[in-house]
Design an enzyme around this catalytic site. Structure first.
Site, PDB file in Angstrom:
ATOM      1  N   CYS A 144       3.416   1.530 -41.402  1.00  0.00           N
ATOM      2  CA  CYS A 144       3.704   0.354 -40.597  1.00  0.00           C
ATOM      3  C   CYS A 144       4.497  -0.749 -41.309  1.00  0.00           C
ATOM      4  O   CYS A 144       3.959  -1.147 -42.294  1.00  0.00           O
ATOM      5  CB  CYS A 144       2.760  -0.697 -39.869  1.00  0.00           C
ATOM      6  SG  CYS A 144       3.201  -2.216 -39.315  1.00  0.00           S
ATOM      7  N   ASN A 196       7.438  -9.087 -27.341  1.00  0.00           N
ATOM      8  CA  ASN A 196       7.489  -7.833 -26.299  1.00  0.00           C
ATOM      9  C   ASN A 196       6.318  -6.951 -26.760  1.00  0.00           C
ATOM     10  O   ASN A 196       6.091  -6.718 -28.045  1.00  0.00           O
ATOM     11  CB  ASN A 196       8.727  -6.888 -26.387  1.00  0.00           C
ATOM     12  CG  ASN A 196      10.047  -7.578 -26.288  1.00  0.00           C
ATOM     13  OD1 ASN A 196      10.222  -8.099 -25.207  1.00  0.00           O
ATOM     14  ND2 ASN A 196      11.096  -7.335 -27.065  1.00  0.00           N
ATOM     15  N   TYR A 251      17.934  -1.872  -6.001  1.00  0.00           N
ATOM     16  CA  TYR A 251      17.815  -3.111  -5.452  1.00  0.00           C
ATOM     17  C   TYR A 251      17.976  -4.500  -5.991  1.00  0.00           C
ATOM     18  O   TYR A 251      18.590  -5.542  -5.964  1.00  0.00           O
ATOM     19  CB  TYR A 251      16.900  -3.247  -4.046  1.00  0.00           C
ATOM     20  CG  TYR A 251      17.138  -4.607  -3.302  1.00  0.00           C
ATOM     21  CD1 TYR A 251      18.053  -4.747  -2.496  1.00  0.00           C
ATOM     22  CD2 TYR A 251      16.364  -5.718  -3.530  1.00  0.00           C
ATOM     23  CE1 TYR A 251      18.371  -5.815  -1.579  1.00  0.00           C
ATOM     24  CE2 TYR A 251      16.681  -6.680  -2.940  1.00  0.00           C
ATOM     25  CZ  TYR A 251      17.403  -7.052  -1.875  1.00  0.00           C
ATOM     26  OH  TYR A 251      17.606  -8.096  -1.243  1.00  0.00           O
ATOM     27  N   GLU A 252      17.163  -4.449  -7.035  1.00  0.00           N
ATOM     28  CA  GLU A 252      16.661  -5.514  -7.860  1.00  0.00           C
ATOM     29  C   GLU A 252      17.759  -5.978  -8.822  1.00  0.00           C
ATOM     30  O   GLU A 252      18.327  -7.010  -9.096  1.00  0.00           O
ATOM     31  CB  GLU A 252      15.338  -5.262  -8.800  1.00  0.00           C
ATOM     32  CG  GLU A 252      14.247  -5.451  -7.939  1.00  0.00           C
ATOM     33  CD  GLU A 252      13.838  -4.159  -7.338  1.00  0.00           C
ATOM     34  OE1 GLU A 252      14.606  -2.953  -7.569  1.00  0.00           O
ATOM     35  OE2 GLU A 252      12.863  -4.073  -6.720  1.00  0.00           O
ATOM     36  N   LYS A 281       0.842  -1.335   0.090  1.00  0.00           N
ATOM     37  CA  LYS A 281      -0.051   0.216  -0.145  1.00  0.00           C
ATOM     38  C   LYS A 281       0.642   1.491   0.155  1.00  0.00           C
ATOM     39  O   LYS A 281       0.184   2.304   0.265  1.00  0.00           O
ATOM     40  CB  LYS A 281      -1.082   0.164   1.214  1.00  0.00           C
ATOM     41  CG  LYS A 281      -2.050  -0.756   0.853  1.00  0.00           C
ATOM     42  CD  LYS A 281      -3.206  -0.865   1.607  1.00  0.00           C
ATOM     43  CE  LYS A 281      -4.375  -1.509   1.350  1.00  0.00           C
ATOM     44  NZ  LYS A 281      -3.786  -3.179   1.668  1.00  0.00           N
ATOM     45  N   CYS A 318       2.986  -4.411 -41.710  1.00  0.00           N
ATOM     46  CA  CYS A 318       1.423  -4.668 -42.443  1.00  0.00           C
ATOM     47  C   CYS A 318       1.702  -5.277 -43.937  1.00  0.00           C
ATOM     48  O   CYS A 318       2.597  -4.973 -44.274  1.00  0.00           O
ATOM     49  CB  CYS A 318       0.740  -3.213 -42.611  1.00  0.00           C
ATOM     50  SG  CYS A 318      -0.180  -2.892 -41.220  1.00  0.00           S
TER      51      CYS A 318
HETATM   52  O1  LIG Z   1      14.481  -5.893 -31.566  1.00  0.00           O
HETATM   53  P1  LIG Z   1      13.380  -4.992 -31.178  1.00  0.00           P
HETATM   54  O2  LIG Z   1      11.957  -5.158 -31.148  1.00  0.00           O
HETATM   55  O3  LIG Z   1      13.611  -3.555 -32.094  1.00  0.00           O
HETATM   56  O4  LIG Z   1      13.854  -4.571 -29.776  1.00  0.00           O
HETATM   57  C1  LIG Z   1      13.494  -5.006 -28.349  1.00  0.00           C
HETATM   58  O5  LIG Z   1      13.345  -6.256 -28.181  1.00  0.00           O
HETATM   59  C2  LIG Z   1      14.962  -6.631 -27.973  1.00  0.00           C
HETATM   60  C3  LIG Z   1      15.046  -8.093 -27.812  1.00  0.00           C
HETATM   61  O6  LIG Z   1      14.141  -8.187 -26.573  1.00  0.00           O
HETATM   62  C4  LIG Z   1      15.673  -5.774 -27.043  1.00  0.00           C
HETATM   63  O7  LIG Z   1      16.925  -5.891 -27.144  1.00  0.00           O
HETATM   64  C5  LIG Z   1      15.534  -4.297 -27.306  1.00  0.00           C
HETATM   65  O8  LIG Z   1      16.212  -3.618 -26.526  1.00  0.00           O
HETATM   66  C6  LIG Z   1      13.921  -3.907 -27.756  1.00  0.00           C
HETATM   67  O9  LIG Z   1      13.770  -2.516 -27.870  1.00  0.00           O
HETATM   68  O1  LIG Z   2      11.752   2.565  -2.567  1.00  0.00           O
HETATM   69  P1  LIG Z   2      11.362   3.254  -3.815  1.00  0.00           P
HETATM   70  O2  LIG Z   2      12.205   4.303  -3.886  1.00  0.00           O
HETATM   71  O3  LIG Z   2       9.905   3.742  -3.572  1.00  0.00           O
HETATM   72  O4  LIG Z   2      11.279   2.183  -4.980  1.00  0.00           O
HETATM   73  C1  LIG Z   2      11.929   1.984  -5.871  1.00  0.00           C
HETATM   74  O5  LIG Z   2      13.279   1.429  -5.607  1.00  0.00           O
HETATM   75  C2  LIG Z   2      13.070   0.042  -5.143  1.00  0.00           C
HETATM   76  C3  LIG Z   2      14.352  -0.503  -4.805  1.00  0.00           C
HETATM   77  O6  LIG Z   2      15.067  -0.558  -6.052  1.00  0.00           O
HETATM   78  C4  LIG Z   2      12.181  -0.768  -6.220  1.00  0.00           C
HETATM   79  O7  LIG Z   2      11.753  -1.870  -5.579  1.00  0.00           O
HETATM   80  C5  LIG Z   2      10.959   0.147  -6.608  1.00  0.00           C
HETATM   81  O8  LIG Z   2      10.364  -0.826  -7.494  1.00  0.00           O
HETATM   82  C6  LIG Z   2      11.472   1.370  -7.076  1.00  0.00           C
HETATM   83  O9  LIG Z   2      10.139   2.327  -7.568  1.00  0.00           O
END
Ligand SMILES: O=P(O)(O)O[C@H]1O[C@H](CO)[C@@H](O)[C@H](O)[C@H]1O
Ligand SMILES: O=P(O)(O)O[C@H]1O[C@H](CO)[C@@H](O)[C@H](O)[C@H]1O
Lengths: 342, 342
Positions: free
Chosen positions: B51, B153, B316-317, B29, B54
């Site tokens: 596009c 993606n 952190y991640e 929250k 297309c």
């Molecule tokens: O190949 P695209 O669709 O232009 O690119 C997208 O997918 C790729 C593969 O996940 C990534 O490396 C690119 O950063 C992203 O923009």
């Molecule tokens: O703690 P904050 O600044 O609100 O949150 C940010 O940093 C965190 C740690 O990398 C992440 O988990 C959150 O997703 C990000 O929005």
């Protein structure tokens, strides 16, 4: 340098994590029609009455920030880790979980709402470094804390919800994934060679001089050979030090200077306040020896081709391997261009 | 289910990768003041003259797309991997690299510019599945291709640069990082138990019925116990099949149905075209036995609390461990709410 690394798809090995990055140097010129990030060129005010990090303001839990003059540290009001979580372990067939205790803190780098590290002097940044040292020491001394992760998310695109200059410290009972990998790789190397992996790596990089972007008496800034993010860089102490407490007072200033030089250069690349996540990886605060650790600070900036076009770590990167287009060597050259000669 | 998992910070183990995720259920929250994603509610036209995906349009390299009626596959004009890259290896002290060959393809799911998988019927999606099977088979048969990564993606926020419904296939000589991890974990389990890790996991999940969101005769959709992304989900065949070629024709339709059900439910959660990266992990196409593999498709959607607020995998991640707020159990309940009873 092997010129094939500049022309053909290849992968590079990260000696610190034991994982690979896919490099596609031939692809740097593909067109972009995707999402653009917003950037704001508006100079922020030095104080904002709605900012919960500005001095004197009231935070969401009712606490009032002191009238701090340089650095201010407090416990995160929405901490991801709880210090009073009960101990539990789940080992139910293939469902495996365990409690994780911790303490999360926020560290304001300056009372000035308008600044970032790039706008601060090395002397001001040194105060941030000293606060990091204090936190690493006091959090790390607690029996239930075995690792202290210091990091900063800078910029809205990096999930930062408040532009007031600040970072975070999440400390916890067990070693996070990335730290575990680096622990293993550094330990294996130390056992074999009786020296630090990064010390040997620095020797090699200084000799090649292809990815070095700056050095002072105590620190080197370089783009690691295995960099993932477009302008990723690493600040490494020349001495083999396992954590930031091993710096003497001169070294803390030299470290602050390196942070200043790098963040200022970043802001010049695309003439914007450069977003990034940065973090310090250093020895765990468990009861182990940890001499194999050589601390370092990494910067992971997402911008790729302009202030609004970033690199997305998505589909292939999530299911396969991180992928980059510009090589580490070219990125190092670009960043170096924005560092004043001294 | 252990109620502590709903209240206190803990970590969960991913049996497929051998890594952890940090869960902070108490934090769901916290307020959000950060970046909001743009969303567009505007219905797209079925054909767009600008596009490059297309039917009948000209691509950047001058090629003209055929007047395709369902699925259309072509080689990526800006491929990250080259099939003619020369072979090389660099083993220079701590600088380690090697060439990586591959073929990257784009797969248009439909000629209709306005659609996404969520708007297509299971029968239409079945044609996409058949195209995936063909690509896995023909790319995988090449001597220099040992792994075929199929992914999508979806949405600008996931780096997708064109809203025309399409996915990608990157095939390459060596196994990507994530695939290597899953290869190891599944192999270890298979050697010990002589059965597939995911088969045993499914048995346990079906019995608990806390994270299952849908099942048909051949497939189960669930939120894995170790999910990282807020509404992450996984489609798993009930039978132990190592790759998508092992499905019979009925099963391909049941698989298409599962994709349809999940993507339609996703769009309802925040009443928006739900962005995600999805991908199929399956047996490498090297000369190994690979019976330990149990193929599965995962969806990693970033939206967290609304159509505009996403989860950031940042500081952190990146330096520690992926972290989530809502638990897998709560996420499963939410998604399930949007699946019609049948
Ligand atoms: O190949 P695209 O669709 O232009 O690119 C997208 O997918 C790729 C593969 O996940 C990534 O490396 C690119 O950063 C992203 O923009
Ligand atoms: O703690 P904050 O600044 O609100 O949150 C940010 O940093 C965190 C740690 O990398 C992440 O988990 C959150 O997703 C990000 O929005």
């Amino acid at each position: 340098m092997n010129s094939q690394l500049q022309d053909y798809s290849h992968k590079r090995f990260n000696i610190l994590t034991g994982e690979w990055v896919l490099v596609s140097p031939h692809r740097a010129k593909r067109p972009w029609q995707g999402q653009n990030e917003e950037t704001s060129k508006k100079k922020r005010e030095t104080y904002n009455e709605n900012c919960y990090l500005c001095a004197g303001n009231t935070r969401i839990n009712g606490e009032i920030n002191p009238d701090y003059k340089d650095v201010f540290v407090f416990t995160n009001d929405f901490a991801a880790l709880q210090k009073d979580a009960p101990d539990f372990k789940l080992n139910d067939g293939l469902l495996i979980a365990e409690s994780e205790k911790g303490i999360c803190k926020v560290i304001c780098f300056s009372p000035d709402h308008s600044k970032s590290l790039a706008d601060m002097t090395p002397k001001e940044i040194k105060k941030v470094v000293i606060a990091w040292q204090n936190e690493y020491k006091t959090l790390g001394a607690k029996a239930f804390i075995n690792y202290v992760q210091i990091f900063e998310n800078k910029g809205a695109v990096m999930g930062c919800s408040n532009p007031h200059p600040h970072g975070q410290i999440w400390s916890q009972s067990t070693l996070p994934n990335e730290v575990l990998k680096k622990d293993t790789q550094q330990l294996n190397y130390f056992r074999k060679k009786n020296t630090s992996l990064l010390k040997d790596y620095l020797i090699q990089e200084l000799e090649k001089n292809e990815r070095i972007i700056y050095k002072n008496k105590a620190f080197v800034i370089l783009v690691p050979f295995w960099a993932i993010w477009p302008f990723e860089a690493m600040i490494v102490p020349k001495k083999h030090q396992k954590n930031i407490l091993e710096m003497n007072s001169d070294e803390t200033l030299l470290y602050a200077e390196a942070i200043s030089v790098l963040t200022k250069a970043y802001d010049k690349i695309f003439n914007t306040s450069f977003p990034y996540s940065s973090g310090i990886h250093q020895a765990p605060t468990n009861n182990k020896d940890n001499t194999h650790w050589h601390w370092h600070m990494s910067f992971y900036p997402p911008l790729l081709r302009s202030a609004t076009v970033k690199k997305f770590m998505v589909g292939y990167e999530m299911f396969g391997t991180p992928q980059r287009d510009i090589t580490a060597e070219k990125a190092a050259k670009t960043i170096k261009n924005f560092i004043p000669l001294h």
